[in-house]
Design an enzyme around this catalytic site. Structure first.
Site, PDB file in Angstrom:
ATOM      1  N   SER A   1       1.371  -1.834  -5.546  1.00 26.85           N
ATOM      2  CA  SER A   1       0.178  -2.027  -6.375  1.00 26.85           C
ATOM      3  C   SER A   1       0.524  -2.685  -7.698  1.00 26.85           C
ATOM      4  O   SER A   1       1.637  -2.573  -8.215  1.00 26.85           O
ATOM      5  CB  SER A   1      -0.493  -0.678  -6.653  1.00 26.85           C
TER       6      SER A   1
HETATM    7  N1  SAH Z   1       1.247   3.255  -3.661  1.00 25.95           N
HETATM    8  C1  SAH Z   1       1.873   2.146  -3.021  1.00 25.95           C
HETATM    9  C2  SAH Z   1       0.845   1.165  -2.511  1.00 25.95           C
HETATM   10  C3  SAH Z   1       1.076   0.863  -1.095  1.00 25.95           C
HETATM   11  S1  SAH Z   1      -0.177  -0.077  -0.288  1.00 25.95           S
HETATM   12  C4  SAH Z   1       2.872   1.484  -3.921  1.00 25.95           C
HETATM   13  O1  SAH Z   1       2.919   1.765  -5.121  1.00 25.95           O
HETATM   14  O2  SAH Z   1       3.658   0.695  -3.420  1.00 25.95           O
HETATM   15  C5  SAH Z   1      -1.015   1.173   0.627  1.00 25.95           C
HETATM   16  C6  SAH Z   1      -0.218   1.942   1.651  1.00 25.95           C
HETATM   17  O3  SAH Z   1      -1.130   2.787   2.357  1.00 25.95           O
HETATM   18  C7  SAH Z   1       0.476   1.086   2.716  1.00 25.95           C
HETATM   19  O4  SAH Z   1       1.846   1.355   2.710  1.00 25.95           O
HETATM   20  C8  SAH Z   1      -0.196   1.528   4.026  1.00 25.95           C
HETATM   21  O5  SAH Z   1       0.693   1.544   5.135  1.00 25.95           O
HETATM   22  C9  SAH Z   1      -0.664   2.926   3.672  1.00 25.95           C
HETATM   23  N2  SAH Z   1      -1.748   3.442   4.519  1.00 25.95           N
HETATM   24  C10 SAH Z   1      -2.828   2.781   5.022  1.00 25.95           C
HETATM   25  N3  SAH Z   1      -3.590   3.618   5.750  1.00 25.95           N
HETATM   26  C11 SAH Z   1      -2.984   4.854   5.704  1.00 25.95           C
HETATM   27  C12 SAH Z   1      -3.276   6.129   6.278  1.00 25.95           C
HETATM   28  N4  SAH Z   1      -4.360   6.352   7.044  1.00 25.95           N
HETATM   29  N5  SAH Z   1      -2.432   7.143   6.017  1.00 25.95           N
HETATM   30  C13 SAH Z   1      -1.305   6.976   5.256  1.00 25.95           C
HETATM   31  N6  SAH Z   1      -0.985   5.788   4.698  1.00 25.95           N
HETATM   32  C14 SAH Z   1      -1.808   4.735   4.908  1.00 25.95           C
END
Ligand code: SAH
Length: 220
Positions: free
Chosen positions: A69
């Site tokens: 993010s």
């Molecule tokens: N907080 C993270 C942002 C990652 S992007 C950072 O700082 O890097 C969002 C993440 O949510 C992705 O890795 C994706 O695989 C995950 N995601 C999407 N749907 C999900 C679900 N149902 N349960 C758990 N994770 C999920």
């Protein structure tokens, strides 16, 4: 220390200060959060090839079609979660990704539980938590739509992928006065919501327009 590392260290110190000044200009006021962003090595959360851009205020790819993010969003969401209560006890994060937001959260909480559906991302995130001596995080592979009932109730829940509607289980796993920060809606028209559980229900406040990867059902 070799020259290459020294070079990165100096660049990143200047770049980190510049990033924090940018976040201030954009309205982030919490000094503890700005300090956490300044002291967290974001370059360790992205591929080496992207490390020169690690302190830009942008989202970056982390593989598997996912992103780390934007720092402003990490700060904004953390601020909304903490508000006046800077000592959170039990926090749940959905969407560990590379683990950057998790690490920032872990500075403000006694315990963070985080769920990621892509096992390969989770494995790398775990290595980073270990290397950075972050000991108050438990992480698991699973579908975040279901929350983590064994460790509920949570005084704060942060979701970093966008479902079309707020998952009922997450609302149910909030404690009274607990706060849920979650992006909701389809791509191109998402809102960041703050949902607070009260004695007799829930309140909802819209914070921002945002752009997150979609929350997907099931594990990957
Ligand atoms: N907080 C993270 C942002 C990652 S992007 C950072 O700082 O890097 C969002 C993440 O949510 C992705 O890795 C994706 O695989 C995950 N995601 C999407 N749907 C999900 C679900 N149902 N349960 C758990 N994770 C999920």
């Amino acid at each position: 220390m070799n020259i290459k590392h020294q070079g990165i260290g100096m660049t990143s110190q200047r770049a980190r200060n510049r990033l924090v000044e940018q976040l201030r200009t954009m309205g982030i006021v919490s000094e503890p959060i700005l300090e956490a962003i300044k002291s967290t090595p974001r370059h360790l959360f992205v591929d080496e090839a992207l490390s020169s851009r690690a302190y830009d205020n942008t989202a970056l790819p982390i593989g598997y079609n996912q992103t780390i993010s934007q720092p402003y969003i990490v700060a904004r969401m953390t601020e909304a979660l903490i508000e006046n209560n800077s000592a959170l006890q039990n926090v749940l994060e959905i969407g560990t990704g590379c683990g950057y937001q998790t690490l920032i959260l872990s500075r403000f909480a006694k315990q963070v539980s985080t769920i990621e559906r892509i096992d390969a991302l989770l494995a790398k995130a775990r290595e980073r938590f270990y290397a950075l001596k972050c000991r108050n995080v438990r992480a698991r592979n699973g579908d975040g739509n279901l929350g983590w009932p064994e460790h509920a109730p949570f005084d704060a829940i942060l979701v970093t992928a966008a479902p079309l509607g707020v998952p009922k289980q997450l609302m149910e796993q909030l404690s009274v006065n607990g706060r849920l920060v979650i992006p909701v809606g389809k791509s191109g028209e998402q809102s960041l919501l703050l949902i607070t559980r009260t004695e007799n229900g829930y309140t909802e406040k819209r914070l921002d327009s945002v752009s997150f990867v979609p929350m997907i059902e099931g594990i990957g």
